[in-house]
Design an enzyme around this catalytic site. Structure first.
Site, PDB file in Angstrom:
ATOM      1  N   ASN A   7       0.856  -1.188   0.000  1.00 17.69           N
ATOM      2  CA  ASN A   7       0.000   0.000   0.000  1.00 17.69           C
ATOM      3  C   ASN A   7       0.899   1.248   0.000  1.00 17.69           C
ATOM      4  OD1 ASN A   7      -1.328   2.281   1.160  1.00 17.69           O
ATOM      5  ND2 ASN A   7      -3.013   0.957   1.768  1.00 17.69           N
ATOM      6  N   ASP A   9      -0.096   4.479  -0.045  1.00 23.96           N
ATOM      7  CA  ASP A   9      -0.793   5.706   0.383  1.00 23.96           C
ATOM      8  C   ASP A   9       0.143   6.733   1.015  1.00 23.96           C
ATOM      9  OD1 ASP A   9      -3.115   4.411  -0.308  1.00 23.96           O
ATOM     10  OD2 ASP A   9      -3.900   4.230   1.732  1.00 23.96           O
ATOM     11  N   HIS A  10       1.061   6.233   1.874  1.00 22.86           N
ATOM     12  CA  HIS A  10       1.823   7.204   2.660  1.00 22.86           C
ATOM     13  C   HIS A  10       2.998   7.814   1.913  1.00 22.86           C
ATOM     14  CE1 HIS A  10      -1.008   6.776   5.697  1.00 22.86           C
ATOM     15  NE2 HIS A  10      -0.751   5.490   5.912  1.00 22.86           N
ATOM     16  N   ARG A  18       3.623  18.775   1.134  1.00 26.11           N
ATOM     17  CA  ARG A  18       4.232  19.936   0.483  1.00 26.11           C
ATOM     18  C   ARG A  18       3.391  20.460  -0.683  1.00 26.11           C
ATOM     19  NH1 ARG A  18       9.689  21.610   1.203  1.00 26.11           N
ATOM     20  NH2 ARG A  18       9.741  21.795   3.454  1.00 26.11           N
ATOM     21  N   HIS A  43      -5.711   3.576  -1.209  1.00 26.11           N
ATOM     22  CA  HIS A  43      -7.017   3.946  -0.658  1.00 26.11           C
ATOM     23  C   HIS A  43      -7.337   5.356  -1.149  1.00 26.11           C
ATOM     24  CE1 HIS A  43      -9.666   4.331   3.240  1.00 26.11           C
ATOM     25  NE2 HIS A  43     -10.302   4.673   2.150  1.00 26.11           N
ATOM     26  N   ARG A  45      -9.449   8.177  -0.642  1.00 24.17           N
ATOM     27  CA  ARG A  45     -10.390   8.626   0.385  1.00 24.17           C
ATOM     28  C   ARG A  45     -11.239   9.763  -0.138  1.00 24.17           C
ATOM     29  NH1 ARG A  45      -8.793   6.779   5.792  1.00 24.17           N
ATOM     30  NH2 ARG A  45     -10.448   8.148   6.488  1.00 24.17           N
ATOM     31  N   ARG A  49      -6.965  12.943   1.035  1.00 20.22           N
ATOM     32  CA  ARG A  49      -5.858  13.422   1.876  1.00 20.22           C
ATOM     33  C   ARG A  49      -4.504  12.891   1.419  1.00 20.22           C
ATOM     34  NH1 ARG A  49      -7.035  10.253   7.472  1.00 20.22           N
ATOM     35  NH2 ARG A  49      -9.046  11.276   7.255  1.00 20.22           N
ATOM     36  N   HIS A  50      -4.487  11.729   0.757  1.00 16.50           N
ATOM     37  CA  HIS A  50      -3.193  11.264   0.240  1.00 16.50           C
ATOM     38  C   HIS A  50      -3.299  10.878  -1.243  1.00 16.50           C
ATOM     39  CE1 HIS A  50      -4.988   7.541   1.729  1.00 16.50           C
ATOM     40  NE2 HIS A  50      -4.605   7.708   2.972  1.00 16.50           N
ATOM     41  N   GLU A  70      -8.835   0.444  -2.466  1.00 18.33           N
ATOM     42  CA  GLU A  70      -9.634   0.494  -1.235  1.00 18.33           C
ATOM     43  C   GLU A  70     -10.497   1.738  -1.317  1.00 18.33           C
ATOM     44  OE1 GLU A  70      -7.000   0.824   2.038  1.00 18.33           O
ATOM     45  OE2 GLU A  70      -6.183  -1.155   1.771  1.00 18.33           O
ATOM     46  N   THR A 100      -6.671   6.659  10.330  1.00 21.32           N
ATOM     47  CA  THR A 100      -6.606   5.548   9.386  1.00 21.32           C
ATOM     48  C   THR A 100      -7.896   4.749   9.577  1.00 21.32           C
ATOM     49  OG1 THR A 100      -5.330   3.616   8.674  1.00 21.32           O
ATOM     50  CG2 THR A 100      -5.295   4.095  11.027  1.00 21.32           C
ATOM     51  N   THR A 101      -8.137   3.758   8.704  1.00 19.74           N
ATOM     52  CA  THR A 101      -9.396   3.007   8.784  1.00 19.74           C
ATOM     53  C   THR A 101      -9.568   2.401  10.175  1.00 19.74           C
ATOM     54  OG1 THR A 101      -8.871   2.406   6.526  1.00 19.74           O
ATOM     55  CG2 THR A 101     -10.780   1.334   7.516  1.00 19.74           C
ATOM     56  N   GLU A 151     -11.203  -9.232   3.638  1.00 19.45           N
ATOM     57  CA  GLU A 151      -9.879  -8.891   4.147  1.00 19.45           C
ATOM     58  C   GLU A 151     -10.035  -8.766   5.656  1.00 19.45           C
ATOM     59  OE1 GLU A 151      -7.459  -5.889   2.236  1.00 19.45           O
ATOM     60  OE2 GLU A 151      -6.516  -5.369   4.146  1.00 19.45           O
ATOM     61  N   HIS A 191      -3.684  -4.398   8.006  1.00 17.91           N
ATOM     62  CA  HIS A 191      -3.827  -3.248   8.901  1.00 17.91           C
ATOM     63  C   HIS A 191      -2.954  -3.387  10.138  1.00 17.91           C
ATOM     64  CE1 HIS A 191      -5.298   0.342  10.755  1.00 17.91           C
ATOM     65  NE2 HIS A 191      -5.862   0.639   9.611  1.00 17.91           N
ATOM     66  N   GLY A 192      -1.981  -2.500  10.234  1.00 15.34           N
ATOM     67  CA  GLY A 192      -1.114  -2.449  11.415  1.00 15.34           C
ATOM     68  C   GLY A 192      -0.001  -3.481  11.410  1.00 15.34           C
ATOM     69  N   GLY A 213       1.115  -1.317   4.397  1.00  8.03           N
ATOM     70  CA  GLY A 213       1.490  -0.002   3.914  1.00  8.03           C
ATOM     71  C   GLY A 213       2.424   0.755   4.827  1.00  8.03           C
ATOM     72  N   HIS A 214       1.906   1.205   5.975  1.00  6.89           N
ATOM     73  CA  HIS A 214       2.634   2.162   6.798  1.00  6.89           C
ATOM     74  C   HIS A 214       4.026   1.671   7.196  1.00  6.89           C
ATOM     75  CE1 HIS A 214       3.751   4.485  10.368  1.00  6.89           C
ATOM     76  NE2 HIS A 214       3.157   5.473   9.724  1.00  6.89           N
TER      77      HIS A 214
HETATM   78  N1  PXP Z   1      -5.914  -2.959   4.437  1.00  5.67           N
HETATM   79  C1  PXP Z   1      -6.882  -2.013   4.538  1.00  5.67           C
HETATM   80  C2  PXP Z   1      -8.278  -2.392   4.162  1.00  5.67           C
HETATM   81  C3  PXP Z   1      -6.582  -0.696   4.946  1.00  5.67           C
HETATM   82  O1  PXP Z   1      -7.560   0.212   5.035  1.00  5.67           O
HETATM   83  C4  PXP Z   1      -5.233  -0.378   5.216  1.00  5.67           C
HETATM   84  C5  PXP Z   1      -4.887   1.042   5.578  1.00  5.67           C
HETATM   85  O2  PXP Z   1      -5.092   1.856   4.464  1.00  5.67           O
HETATM   86  C6  PXP Z   1      -4.269  -1.379   5.086  1.00  5.67           C
HETATM   87  C7  PXP Z   1      -4.632  -2.663   4.720  1.00  5.67           C
HETATM   88  C8  PXP Z   1      -2.813  -1.112   5.338  1.00  5.67           C
HETATM   89  O3  PXP Z   1      -2.629  -0.817   6.682  1.00  5.67           O
HETATM   90  P1  PXP Z   1      -1.200  -0.341   7.212  1.00  5.67           P
HETATM   91  O4  PXP Z   1      -0.907   0.970   6.535  1.00  5.67           O
HETATM   92  O5  PXP Z   1      -1.411  -0.209   8.686  1.00  5.67           O
HETATM   93  O6  PXP Z   1      -0.221  -1.404   6.822  1.00  5.67           O
END
Ligand code: PXP
Length: 236
Positions: A7, A9-10, A18, A43, A45, A49-50, A70, A100-101, A151, A191-192, A213-214
């Site tokens: 992912n 996104d970040h 910026r 994702h 949104r 935002r990203h 997403e 975050t979600t 998921e 997630h996480g 992702g993160h």
């Molecule tokens: N899966 C879903 C459905 C999410 O919403 C997210 C966060 O955007 C992730 C996975 C990835 O989560 P993380 O950034 O904590 O790895």
């Protein structure tokens, strides 16, 4: 071996900080693919935002693996997905003020809207996944509304600090996987997840793909720091 969807996104979060053009999540996605990622997840949104619409459109044209979008269950997002045609859509709950979600989708509550909108996405050839807590009622409901995948939200497992609580959450995830597989639902998870907590979840059987992702973007920023500084020093 389970697959990895990265992912990005970040990467876009850093760009948006910026309001300029770099770093580009599309470039990051192509590098993730070169490193062996099996898919790219973004994702889009409601508040943009990203990730921006342009990012998803360019990813659709450039990546060679699979694009997983997403998004929230809104009419705007369904129309966007039907226009861009990602390989998969993962429907997630979205709150304007969340960082975050937070939590999984309440499939039981959203049954009729989900059924109708999942059918539209599937007719367009898009694989549909629902982001849910490891909860049997939500999993049965996901099957009833016609999802292809769930998921599993791994956030609660990732938040647990002591081994007993972690084991309890892993067992919940394990039960959720087996319930979903019995209903012929594919199973992804995310997630996480990070470099410290992935091991025990990766050892569970039945998860097809992890979306992470993160932690990957955070590590990329740090492991790339030394080289980035050396390159700037050389120019100075
Ligand atoms: N899966 C879903 C459905 C999410 O919403 C997210 C966060 O955007 C992730 C996975 C990835 O989560 P993380 O950034 O904590 O790895």
């Amino acid at each position: 071996m389970a697959k990895l969807g990265v992912n990005v996104d970040h990467i876009a979060t850093i760009r948006q900080a910026r309001g300029i053009e770099e770093p580009d999540p599309v470039a990051a996605a192509l590098l993730a693919e070169l490193a062996g990622a099996h898919g790219i997840t973004v994702h889009l949104r409601e508040d943009r935002r990203h990730i921006q619409d342009r990012d998803v459109e360019l990813l659709r044209q450039t990546i060679k693996t699979r694009l997983n979008l997403e998004m929230a269950l809104t009419e705007e997002m369904i129309a966007f997905a039907l226009k861009v045609l990602p390989d998969a859509v993962t429907l997630v709950p979205e709150g304007r003020h969340e960082l975050t979600t937070e939590g999984g989708l309440d499939v039981c509550l959203l049954r009729s809207t989900l059924k109708e909108r999942i059918a539209l996405l599937k007719q367009a050839g898009i694989v549909v996944s629902l982001f849910v807590e490891p909860d049997l009622e939500q999993i049965k409901a996901s099957h009833r509304v016609g999802a292809d995948y769930i998921e599993i939200h791994t956030g609660t497992y990732c938040e647990m600090r002591n081994p007993g609580d972690q084991r309890e959450q892993l067992q919940r995830i394990e039960l959720a996987i087996s319930a979903a597989r019995k209903l012929n639902l594919g199973v992804n998870a995310g997630h996480g997840l990070n470099y410290r907590n992935i091991g025990p979840v990766a050892a569970l059987k039945g998860i097809e793909e992890f979306n992470i992702g993160h932690s990957i973007v955070a590590r990329a920023a740090l492991v790339g720091m030394e080289r980035a500084v050396r390159e700037m020093l050389a120019l100075i």
